[in-house]
Scaffold this active site. Structure first.
Site, short mmCIF file in Angstrom:
data_model
loop_
_atom_site.label_atom_id
_atom_site.label_comp_id
_atom_site.label_asym_id
_atom_site.label_seq_id
_atom_site.Cartn_x
_atom_site.Cartn_y
_atom_site.Cartn_z
N HIS A 1 3.28 26.74 0.14
CA HIS A 1 4.68 26.36 -0.03
C HIS A 1 4.85 25.14 -0.93
O HIS A 1 5.71 24.28 -0.68
CB HIS A 1 5.30 26.11 1.35
CG HIS A 1 6.76 26.37 1.44
ND1 HIS A 1 7.69 25.63 0.74
CD2 HIS A 1 7.47 27.30 2.12
CE1 HIS A 1 8.90 26.08 1.02
NE2 HIS A 1 8.79 27.09 1.85
N GLU B 1 6.39 31.43 -3.86
CA GLU B 1 5.52 31.74 -2.73
C GLU B 1 5.09 33.20 -2.81
O GLU B 1 5.91 34.10 -2.64
CB GLU B 1 6.27 31.49 -1.42
CG GLU B 1 6.78 30.08 -1.28
CD GLU B 1 8.00 30.02 -0.36
OE1 GLU B 1 7.87 30.32 0.82
OE2 GLU B 1 9.09 29.66 -0.85
N HIS C 1 8.38 30.91 8.94
CA HIS C 1 7.14 30.23 8.56
C HIS C 1 6.20 29.95 9.74
O HIS C 1 5.63 28.86 9.85
CB HIS C 1 7.46 28.92 7.83
CG HIS C 1 8.11 29.12 6.48
ND1 HIS C 1 7.94 30.24 5.72
CD2 HIS C 1 8.91 28.29 5.74
CE1 HIS C 1 8.62 30.11 4.58
NE2 HIS C 1 9.22 28.94 4.57
#
Ligand code: BGC
Length: 381
Positions: free
Chosen positions: A206, A343, A135
């Protein structure tokens, strides 16, 4: 296309139509309001914007991480509930959290061993998830303060300049993420980016959803449909092996509605590796067209969420790492599997997997993707 796929496609289309019953207008015009959400430790001002449509649904978004802080949508009786996990205060987010509601970048999900090679140059990234990169690194787009512009009474435009070398990624990346709350009860997210050097980009949101209301139990009864015939199996570090595996006969077959709880603890190697669902699905049809990727129905409230995207992949994550140690909005404790994420993205580790759709962005090109989370209600899946 084989008959089973056709049947499930038809079912999905019918479900989409059934889900279209709009909620009633409240007579209130759409609006956006702004308030302070406090300051970061570095003294940066953080704002909180609330978007309301004429049906009365609201989306609250902060400039810190571009986080969707709350999303109030009606159930079948018209009663609003907040369907995303998060915190009441900026402090809650600053203390660290598993990416609740945030914009993820420069690269959503994992890059193996924290490195990739582009045009013959190897770039080193933070190994912030075991030996892998996750991420965007130590300070990804979820932890920066975005500049905000009210593009209209229903569109909030957030922008951020990620500098050349930030978190190890090459090129100055100019990013814009626009949140729009439509009159069709959709939260639409338009992502755009340009660069001055070749780089990799994979942006997503997210949000952790619980359509029964945040903190109102686990998500195991939610019924999920995902428009994918294949998924990307992973190794023990949750890096795709490179295989695109058929969902047929596996707990990953969401081509027809399936309760999350049905397969989440199955005796399946992939389920065990993910500690539940934590996998990327290969969405049907060519990338670049906005189409239905997933649909979720929560039987208790009748709430439905549809996810439409231009992206080729969808990470379905079922809050397997939530463990009751986080207390969120309204004092609610987030226990194991109290939220799920859908996502929209390119596949994990694409920079190291030449057979996956490319995530490379070059100067002169424009990265542009759209994802829509659409809310409605129904008395059946
Ligand atoms: C990842 C999970 C991770 C979660 C929160 C998801 O996108 O796939 O493995 O635990 O984000 O960090």
């Amino acid at each position: 296309m084989f008959p089973k796929a056709l049947a499930s496609l038809a079912a999905l289309a019918a479900l989409t139509l059934a889900a279209c019953a709009p909620s009633k207008p409240t007579g209130v015009a759409a609006k956006m309001t702004k308030q302070s959400f406090g300051k970061t430790p570095a003294g940066e001002e953080v704002a909180l914007y609330t978007l309301t449509n004429s049906k009365g649904i609201t989306a609250t978004i902060t400039t810190y991480g571009g986080i969707v802080v709350s999303l109030q949508v009606p159930d079948q009786a018209g009663k609003l509930a907040d369907v995303v996990l998060g915190f009441d205060t900026l402090d809650g987010y600053l203390k660290g959290h598993p990416y609740f509601g945030a914009i993820i970048g420069r690269y959503g999900n994992r890059i193996a061993k924290g490195r990739f090679t582009l045009d013959g140059v190897t770039h080193k990234l933070a190994q912030n998830n075991g030996e892998n990169h996750l991420h965007g690194g130590l300070k990804g787009f979820d932890k920066v303060v975005w500049a905000a512009r009210e593009a209209s009474e229903r569109s909030l435009e957030l922008s951020y300049l990620s500098k050349d070398g930030e978190e190890g990624y090459p090129g100055n990346l100019s990013v814009t993420v626009t949140y729009t709350l439509t009159e069709d009860n959709e939260l639409r997210i338009d992502y755009a980016a340009t660069t001055d050097k070749p780089t990799v980009v994979n942006l997503t949101n997210h949000s952790y959803f619980n359509l029964a209301g945040q903190g109102e139990g686990d998500i195991l009864r939610h019924q999920v449909t995902i428009n994918a015939e294949r998924f990307t199996p992973v190794d023990a570090g949750l890096i795709p092996t490179g295989e695109l595996r058929s969902v047929d006969g596996t707990p990953f077959d969401f081509r027809v509605p399936r309760a999350i709880g049905q397969g989440i603890d199955a005796a399946d190697e992939q389920i065990k590796l993910g500690k539940g669902y934590d996998h990327n699905f290969v969405l049907r049809w060519a990338a670049g067209t906005l189409r239905l990727a997933a649909r979720v129905f929560e039987p208790g409230s009748g709430r439905i969420m549809e996810v439409l995207t231009t992206e080729p992949g969808l990470q379905f994550y079922t809050g397997n790492f939530l463990d009751g140690t986080i207390t969120g909005k309204g004092g609610k404790v987030y226990h194991h599997r109290y939220g799920f994420c859908l996502e929209t993205q390119h596949y994990p580790d694409s920079p190291n997997q030449p057979a996956f759709p490319s995530v490379v962005l070059r100067p002169g090109q424009r990265y542009q993707t759209t994802t829509v989370y659409k809310f409605s209600t129904s008395d059946r899946p």
